[in-house]
Design a protein around this motif. Structure first.
Motif, short mmCIF file in Angstrom:
data_model
loop_
_atom_site.label_atom_id
_atom_site.label_comp_id
_atom_site.label_asym_id
_atom_site.label_seq_id
_atom_site.Cartn_x
_atom_site.Cartn_y
_atom_site.Cartn_z
N VAL A 175 5.06 10.36 1.81
CA VAL A 175 4.55 9.22 1.04
C VAL A 175 5.32 8.00 1.52
O VAL A 175 6.55 8.00 1.53
CB VAL A 175 4.75 9.41 -0.48
N ARG A 176 4.58 6.97 1.94
CA ARG A 176 5.19 5.73 2.41
C ARG A 176 4.74 4.57 1.53
O ARG A 176 3.55 4.42 1.27
CB ARG A 176 4.76 5.42 3.84
N LEU A 177 5.68 3.74 1.16
CA LEU A 177 5.39 2.48 0.48
C LEU A 177 5.52 1.40 1.54
O LEU A 177 6.60 1.23 2.13
CB LEU A 177 6.36 2.26 -0.68
N ARG A 178 4.43 0.68 1.78
CA ARG A 178 4.42 -0.33 2.84
C ARG A 178 4.11 -1.71 2.27
O ARG A 178 3.32 -1.84 1.35
CB ARG A 178 3.35 0.00 3.89
N ALA A 179 4.75 -2.69 2.86
CA ALA A 179 4.51 -4.09 2.48
C ALA A 179 3.89 -4.83 3.66
O ALA A 179 4.22 -4.54 4.82
CB ALA A 179 5.82 -4.76 2.08
N SER A 234 0.83 -1.20 0.00
CA SER A 234 0.00 0.00 0.00
C SER A 234 0.86 1.26 0.00
O SER A 234 2.04 1.21 0.33
CB SER A 234 -0.93 0.01 1.22
N LEU A 235 0.23 2.36 -0.38
CA LEU A 235 0.81 3.69 -0.21
C LEU A 235 0.04 4.34 0.91
O LEU A 235 -1.21 4.29 0.94
CB LEU A 235 0.67 4.53 -1.49
N THR A 236 0.76 4.97 1.85
CA THR A 236 0.12 5.65 2.96
C THR A 236 0.77 7.01 3.15
O THR A 236 1.70 7.37 2.45
CB THR A 236 0.23 4.83 4.26
N GLY A 237 0.30 7.74 4.12
CA GLY A 237 0.78 9.10 4.38
C GLY A 237 -0.19 10.08 3.76
O GLY A 237 -1.38 10.04 4.05
N GLY A 238 0.31 10.91 2.84
CA GLY A 238 -0.54 11.89 2.18
C GLY A 238 -1.55 11.28 1.23
O GLY A 238 -2.52 11.91 0.86
N VAL A 239 -1.30 10.05 0.81
CA VAL A 239 -2.23 9.33 -0.04
C VAL A 239 -2.59 8.02 0.64
O VAL A 239 -1.91 7.57 1.55
CB VAL A 239 -1.65 9.04 -1.45
N SER A 240 -3.66 7.41 0.18
CA SER A 240 -4.07 6.12 0.70
C SER A 240 -4.47 5.25 -0.48
O SER A 240 -5.43 5.56 -1.19
CB SER A 240 -5.24 6.29 1.67
N TYR A 241 -3.69 4.18 -0.70
CA TYR A 241 -3.96 3.30 -1.83
C TYR A 241 -3.49 1.90 -1.50
O TYR A 241 -2.34 1.70 -1.09
CB TYR A 241 -3.27 3.79 -3.11
N ALA A 242 -4.36 0.92 -1.69
CA ALA A 242 -4.00 -0.49 -1.54
C ALA A 242 -3.87 -1.10 -2.93
O ALA A 242 -4.79 -0.99 -3.75
CB ALA A 242 -5.06 -1.24 -0.73
N PHE A 243 -2.74 -1.71 -3.22
CA PHE A 243 -2.51 -2.30 -4.53
C PHE A 243 -3.41 -3.50 -4.74
O PHE A 243 -3.75 -4.20 -3.78
CB PHE A 243 -1.04 -2.67 -4.69
N PRO A 244 -3.80 -3.76 -5.99
CA PRO A 244 -4.65 -4.92 -6.26
C PRO A 244 -3.91 -6.22 -5.97
O PRO A 244 -2.69 -6.26 -5.91
CB PRO A 244 -4.99 -4.79 -7.75
#
Length: 188
Positions: A128-132, A69-79
């Motif tokens: 912007v954080r890229l999280r696993a 996912s991307l977190t922080g200023g944006v919020s997005y979970a990858f498919p």
């Protein structure tokens, strides 16, 4: 070290450099110009890059619905079941008009574009954080770790041309630590 005392006394050796990759935040369009000569859509986006020599699954193999996912200023979970090949770019954007976004920026068809994300990047600075995903905790929540993180500002020493003047923040060296302004420049 064999003990806390040995750790505290140290040997004077340097710490290891930060781990970079396997996927990095390579470009951030946080404050697009309203219009420009190319007629580009004024849309925020984040570009990721697989800097490793191997495919990277953006999910847990045994639990494919547990994705990065991307977190922080944006919020997005990858498919689910998404894999980035070595050297492959991936864009995540704020718009759901992915075809228009691709056409307005002249993005090649082999580049994966996903979106929209929720929330939005702050023009004066954000993270912007890229999280696993890691493991499921005892309480049932999914643990996550930070793969890459960038906290940018709209003031020096960060590149000023990325602040609404048509440029984006672009990582200078994808293999170097990215959460520092000296590894970013403004790119058209």
């Amino acid at each position: 070290p064999a003990s806390v005392e040995a750790f505290r006394s140290g040997t004077g050796a340097r710490n290891a450099a930060p781990k970079v990759g396997p996927v990095v935040i390579n470009e951030i369009m946080y404050h697009p110009a309203a219009t420009n000569a190319l007629g580009r859509m004024p849309v925020e986006y984040v570009e990721l890059l697989n800097v490793s020599g191997a495919p990277v699954r953006l999910y847990i193999v045994t639990e494919p619905t547990n994705s990065w996912s991307l977190t922080g200023g944006v919020s997005y979970a990858f498919p689910t079941n998404l894999t980035l090949q070595p050297g492959q770019f991936l864009l995540v954007t704020a718009t759901n008009d992915l075809t228009g976004f691709r056409a307005s920026y002249g993005i090649a068809t082999n580049v994966v574009i996903l979106g929209p994300w929720s929330k939005g990047l702050n023009n004066s600075g954000d993270t912007v954080r890229l999280r696993a995903p890691n493991t499921v905790e005892e309480d049932g929540t999914l643990g996550r770790y930070v793969v890459d993180e960038v906290t940018y500002k709209d003031q020096l020493p960060w590149p000023l041309a990325a602040d609404g003047l048509g440029g984006s923040l672009e990582r200078t060296d994808p293999l170097a630590y990215g959460n520092t302004p000296d590894n970013w420049h403004a790119a058209p």
